[in-house]
Scaffold this active site. Structure first.
Site, PDB file in Angstrom:
ATOM      1  NE  ARG A 253      27.613  35.354  42.600  1.00 38.52           N
ATOM      2  CZ  ARG A 253      26.847  34.764  43.420  1.00 38.52           C
ATOM      3  NH1 ARG A 253      26.083  33.769  43.054  1.00 38.52           N
ATOM      4  NH2 ARG A 253      26.659  35.410  44.501  1.00 38.52           N
ATOM      5  CB  THR A 254      34.229  36.987  42.485  1.00 41.06           C
ATOM      6  OG1 THR A 254      32.964  37.586  42.479  1.00 41.06           O
ATOM      7  CG2 THR A 254      35.201  37.450  42.016  1.00 41.06           C
TER       8      THR A 254
ATOM      9  CE  LYS B 254      50.111  33.301  63.591  1.00 45.35           C
ATOM     10  NZ  LYS B 254      51.123  32.664  62.895  1.00 45.35           N
TER      11      LYS B 254
ATOM     12  NE  ARG C 146      35.367  40.192  46.179  1.00 48.06           N
ATOM     13  CZ  ARG C 146      33.889  39.759  45.866  1.00 48.06           C
ATOM     14  NH1 ARG C 146      33.269  39.217  46.623  1.00 48.06           N
ATOM     15  NH2 ARG C 146      33.671  40.088  44.647  1.00 48.06           N
TER      16      ARG C 146
ATOM     17  CG  HIS D 124      33.377  43.150  41.404  1.00 49.98           C
ATOM     18  ND1 HIS D 124      34.349  42.266  40.828  1.00 49.98           N
ATOM     19  CD2 HIS D 124      32.328  42.504  41.661  1.00 49.98           C
ATOM     20  CE1 HIS D 124      34.163  41.078  41.032  1.00 49.98           C
ATOM     21  NE2 HIS D 124      33.024  41.040  41.599  1.00 49.98           N
TER      22      HIS D 124
END
Ligand code: NCD
Length: 319
Positions: A64-65, A92, A114, A142
């Site tokens: 969603r976000t 890596k 995020r 958030h």
């Protein structure tokens, strides 16, 4: 005498904590202007972020976000780069700072990130010229979710001040609730947190002493204007904090019986993803009191408003 013109004073959106009521209102008002763009029958696009480069950096899963941000960026005509954390040099062993410095060398205007580490965004903000937008950092904040929740509440009730909002569930692991606690308390709403004692950590009581806390859901339901249900975050180990799913459902699931205890016009909300049949039944999630899909719809204009105000603090070019 003319009133001084408001200028959005923040370069980054790291959380709701640094915002004041005026900043929050400015974002919600700007989102309202963008909602009109999103609801147009034909061209749902404005040139507000034309020639701006936005990098979407998602180190944690998101449906969603991530989609919501990308749609918001497209509606603002931004140039978009999606950085795939799995296939990147991070796999890596490159550090976050090295990744950031390499991105910086390509001069992005905005970075939407995020990350599982609380505070990762603040670290990035110290090393980069671009504006950083927090799309979720661990269990910390958030902010755009809280802003879209507030937008949805304001749309429904016409105000935030004085609204009674219960937030139910996995408070311990939820960044959504922390951003909502900052936002709702700054805007004068009256919040009650509900859940088993093991999911209501002392840190919450210490940070927001004005917030009511209840281990029982049934007695708090009748007085609420809105009930926000949170997912049980099994992947973050919540299973260890509750005696069992059946027990949880018995005490905290929002089902038709519990909805009947609420005001008839109560707003049912959930940030998603929903565990149907656990914290909420399908009947309630899909029922007439549910604003859950409205929240998803509102995410786009709210994120447009955030990206726009970070690039145009004076509010020029308002569509
Ligand atoms: C939330 C999240 O990822 O923080 N979902 C979302 O962004 N809409 C909540 C969750 O994962 O339960």
């Amino acid at each position: 005498m003319t009133a001084e013109r408001y200028v959005f004073p923040h370069k980054h959106l790291l959380g709701i904590e640094p915002l004041d009521a005026r900043d929050i209102t400015a974002i919600l008002d700007q989102a309202q202007a963008f909602e009109a763009v999103c609801e147009r029958a034909d061209i749902k696009i404005v040139p507000a972020l034309r020639k701006k480069l936005v990098v979407n950096l998602f180190f944690e899963n998101s449906t969603r976000t991530r989609n919501s941000f990308e749609i918001a960026e497209k509606r603002l005509s931004a140039e978009i780069v999606n950085f795939d954390a799995d296939t990147s040099s991070l796999a890596k062993g490159e550090t976050l700072i090295d990744t950031a410095l390499n991105l910086e060398a390509m001069h992005p205007d905005l970075i939407v990130m995020r990350h599982s580490a609380p505070g990762a965004h603040a670290l990035l903000a110290r090393h980069m010229k671009a504006s950083i937008v927090n799309a979720g950092d661990g269990a910390h904040e958030h902010p755009t979710q809280a802003l879209l929740d507030a937008y949805t509440l304001r749309q429904r009730f016409g105000r935030l001040e004085g609204l009674r909002v219960a937030v139910v569930g996995d408070i311990r692991h939820s960044r959504v609730v922390r951003s909502n606690l900052w936002l709702l308390t700054k805007m004068g709403a009256r919040v009650t947190l509900v859940g088993p004692p093991t999911l209501l950590p002392d840190e919450i009581r210490a940070t927001w002493p004005e917030v009511a806390i209840s281990n029982a859901l049934d007695p708090v339901l009748p007085e609420q204007d809105a009930v926000m249900i949170l997912r049980i975050q099994f992947e973050r180990g919540t299973g260890a904090y509750i005696p069992g799913q059946g027990e949880y459902i018995r005490h905290y699931q929002l089902n038709a019986g519990r909805l009947a205890r609420c005001k008839p016009e109560v707003a049912v909300m959930h940030p998603g993803p929903i565990n149907r049949g656990v914290e909420i039944t399908s009947e309630v999630a899909d029922g007439p009191n549910s604003l859950i899909l409205r929240q998803v719809t509102n995410g786009v204009p709210v994120r447009m408003a955030v990206l726009y105000l970070l690039c145009h603090p004076h509010g020029e070019q308002v569509p």
